[in-house]
Design a protein around this motif. Sequence first.
Motif, short mmCIF file in Angstrom:
data_model
loop_
_atom_site.label_atom_id
_atom_site.label_comp_id
_atom_site.label_asym_id
_atom_site.label_seq_id
_atom_site.Cartn_x
_atom_site.Cartn_y
_atom_site.Cartn_z
N VAL A 1 -10.86 1.47 -0.09
CA VAL A 1 -9.96 0.32 0.08
C VAL A 1 -8.86 0.69 1.07
O VAL A 1 -8.13 1.66 0.87
N ARG A 2 -8.78 -0.08 2.15
CA ARG A 2 -7.76 0.13 3.19
C ARG A 2 -6.76 -1.01 3.14
O ARG A 2 -7.07 -2.12 2.69
N GLU B 1 -11.34 -4.82 -9.89
CA GLU B 1 -12.15 -5.12 -8.72
C GLU B 1 -11.69 -6.40 -8.06
O GLU B 1 -11.07 -7.26 -8.70
N LYS C 1 -13.84 -10.32 -1.96
CA LYS C 1 -13.31 -11.11 -0.85
C LYS C 1 -14.18 -12.34 -0.64
O LYS C 1 -15.30 -12.42 -1.15
N ASP D 1 -7.87 -4.29 4.49
CA ASP D 1 -8.87 -5.06 3.75
C ASP D 1 -8.30 -6.30 3.09
O ASP D 1 -9.04 -7.22 2.74
N LEU E 1 -14.37 -4.86 -3.52
CA LEU E 1 -13.41 -3.76 -3.42
C LEU E 1 -13.15 -3.25 -4.83
O LEU E 1 -12.59 -3.97 -5.66
N ASN E 2 -13.61 -2.05 -5.12
CA ASN E 2 -13.43 -1.44 -6.42
C ASN E 2 -12.91 -0.04 -6.17
O ASN E 2 -13.68 0.88 -5.91
N TRP E 3 -11.61 0.15 -6.23
CA TRP E 3 -11.00 1.42 -5.84
C TRP E 3 -11.37 2.58 -6.75
O TRP E 3 -11.15 3.74 -6.40
N LEU F 1 -6.84 4.86 -3.26
CA LEU F 1 -7.47 3.65 -2.75
C LEU F 1 -8.38 3.98 -1.57
O LEU F 1 -9.51 3.50 -1.49
N TYR G 1 0.87 -1.18 0.00
CA TYR G 1 0.00 0.00 0.00
C TYR G 1 0.90 1.23 0.00
O TYR G 1 1.13 1.86 1.03
#
Length: 132
Positions: free
Chosen positions: A86-87, A115, A118, A90, A124-126, A81, A50
């Motif tokens: 999005v972290r 995308e 999970k 995640d 999750l789609n930044w 993100l 990240y």
Amino acid sequence: MKPMKPQMARWVLAAAGALLATAAGAHHSGEMFEPERTVTLTGTVQEFRYINPHSWLLVDIDNEDGTTTTWGFEAEGPQDLMHGGVRKSDLPPGARITVTARPMRDGRPAGIWSEIVKDDGTLLNWRTPGPD
């Protein structure tokens, strides 16, 4: 040392600006990725880098022949993100995910992810702004 003439200074500034614009455009080019084709792969998160300027998600993909290939998926930096919800937390190591991405044109196991789903069904789609 004589001061630069205004006409020469404008020329130098224009040339520097053109050079920077060209470099920035090349840096953000998506030419290395397939423009239309996507892949969808399921695997286990190895590491989520990240970081700026581009984050990388490393995922171990189990192949049909029993071997494992580590794929690298590029995304924007943390600020973008986070804006998309999005972290770093995640995508911890060991998480099972399904990634949809535009793969590299040259066939290397990498792509730019669009995308991720999970195991619990969370999308999750930044590129889609998150709640904050």
